[in-house]
Design an enzyme around this catalytic site. Structure first.
Site, PDB file in Angstrom:
ATOM      1  N   TRP A 101       2.919  -5.041   3.660  1.00 51.60           N
ATOM      2  CA  TRP A 101       3.374  -3.657   3.476  1.00 51.60           C
ATOM      3  C   TRP A 101       2.190  -2.735   3.224  1.00 51.60           C
ATOM      4  CZ3 TRP A 101       7.595  -3.251   5.773  1.00 51.60           C
ATOM      5  CH2 TRP A 101       8.617  -4.200   5.654  1.00 51.60           C
ATOM      6  N   ASP A 171       3.383   1.976  -3.853  1.00 48.96           N
ATOM      7  CA  ASP A 171       4.662   1.534  -3.306  1.00 48.96           C
ATOM      8  C   ASP A 171       5.226   0.519  -4.301  1.00 48.96           C
ATOM      9  OD1 ASP A 171       6.713   0.223  -1.981  1.00 48.96           O
ATOM     10  OD2 ASP A 171       5.539  -0.274  -0.185  1.00 48.96           O
ATOM     11  N   LYS A 195      15.759  -2.843  -2.522  1.00 54.52           N
ATOM     12  CA  LYS A 195      15.290  -4.082  -3.143  1.00 54.52           C
ATOM     13  C   LYS A 195      15.874  -4.210  -4.548  1.00 54.52           C
ATOM     14  CE  LYS A 195      12.926  -4.545   0.541  1.00 54.52           C
ATOM     15  NZ  LYS A 195      11.559  -4.229   0.873  1.00 54.52           N
TER      16      LYS A 195
END
Ligand SMILES: *Cc1c(COP(=O)(O)O)cnc(C)c1O
Length: 360
Positions: A101, A171, A195
């Site tokens: 990511w 993030d 999530k």
């Protein structure tokens, strides 16, 4: 009806209580005669929902007044572009690459300016967090970027990098609300909610006000400017209304659970059950350096691909779902987010013990 223990990395398990409440309000939200899915985002009822959600999130995270909270769409991935488009005033940013990511965010930033890879753990399949105490931070860097919890590889920063005074952008998709954070240490904290908070379709951005300006890269679409959404309290256009409503319910649930300190304690307890077992198992082993282990995502392997597959299949039959690891790591991964009850982790470890006995 029977529910499984869902160890998916995302979209992931939600508190059962929240789902039941949403179900009860599905046809008639509190006397409005309609579902939240069907109501105007400009209605009184929805205004109350989004305002309460923001207030509860501010309370949970202790967000200072000089930070805006934005409820946006486009997923965490859209932020990979939005961040450089809005923040690259000098056209320079430093990225720490601790997984896919972070790497994707870096690659996206390369399209908009000079993105520098200042540290990486790719040499060991991202199984650790690099030492970030004295990095070669660029003198004119607009920000330093991290992915704080690496969903795929199961690592987490235990101390934030020394950015040498530069704005930190993080993030936090897979560790959002899993423990208390000091918001003042960040310029931007953002995450997709699917999530650890709510349904896919909402991304929450917490951004310091001085970073919200009209001085964005030329050609930045209106919808991709933080200012557009900040000026309109996330109601510039139709927001992901139903998703925000569920997030709001999860915030209430977290408050009822005792807030983020209580969640941290519970998450540590849950993770310890799994890690303690892994550390003494003769069949399974964790793939991450001990001091960098995530409380949320726990990858592990047997070292034998066929045995891994057998495990995932038999676990599923036993009501323990979505334990297959990411294809780049192989093996298994148990995501044990806030909403995973401790019983789920206990069941998983019991099952692993039995599997170990049968297959060693
Ligand atoms: C899942 C995930 C993403 C991607 O989220 P999307 O909402 O699918 O774009 C980004 N970062 C992290 C840390 C993630 O776990």
């Amino acid at each position: 009806m029977s529910r499984v223990y869902n160890f998916s990395a995302g979209p992931a398990v939600l508190p059962e209580e929240v789902l039941k409440e949403a179900a009860a309000e599905m046809l008639d939200y509190r006397g409005t005669g309609m579902s939240v899915m069907e109501m105007s985002h400009r209605s009184k009822a929805f205004e109350e929902i989004i305002k309460t959600a923001e207030a509860d999130l501010r309370e949970l995270m202790n967000i200072p007044d000089n930070y805006k909270v934005l409820f946006l769409q486009g997923g965490a991935s859209q932020q990979f572009a939005m961040i450089p488009m809005n923040l690259m005033k000098n056209g320079v940013a430093d990225y720490i690459i601790t997984g896919q990511w972070a790497k994707k965010a870096y690659q996206e930033a390369c399209k908009y300016g000079k993105a520098n890879k200042i540290a990486s753990s790719e040499d060991k399949t991202f199984s650790y967090i690099p030492d970030c105490s004295d990095l070669p931070i660029s003198e004119n860097a607009d920000y330093v970027y991290i992915c704080e919890n690496n969903t795929i590889y199961g690592t987490k920063y235990k101390t934030l990098p020394n950015t040498k005074g530069k704005t930190l952008v993080a993030d936090v998709s897979s560790c959002f609300l899993s423990e208390p954070v000091d918001v003042t240490k960040y310029g931007v904290i953002y995450g997709g909610v699917q999530k650890n908070i709510g349904p896919a379709g909402v991304v929450i951005v917490i951004i310091r006000e001085d970073l919200i300006t009209e001085d964005v890269l030329p050609g930045t679409p209106t919808m991709l400017q933080y200012k557009t959404h900040a000026d309109n309290n996330s109601l510039y256009n139709t927001p992901p209304a139903y998703g925000i409503y569920i997030c709001g319910k999860v915030f209430k649930w977290l408050k009822k659970m005792g807030g983020l300190s209580a969640m941290k304690e519970l998450n540590e307890k849950k993770a310890a059950i799994l890690y303690d077992y892994l550390d003494q198992s003769r069949l399974f082993k964790g793939t991450v350096v001990k001091e960098d282990r995530s409380l949320m995502n726990v990858p592990f392997v047997t070292g034998d691909k066929e045995l891994d597959e057998k495990f995932v299949k038999e676990a599923k039959a036993a009501g323990l779902e979505n334990l297959k690891g990411h294809r780049t790591v192989g093996g298994m991964r148990a995501s044990i987010y806030n909403a995973m009850p401790i019983e789920g982790v206990q069941k998983l470890v019991e099952f692993m013990k039995k599997f170990e006995e049968e297959n060693l």
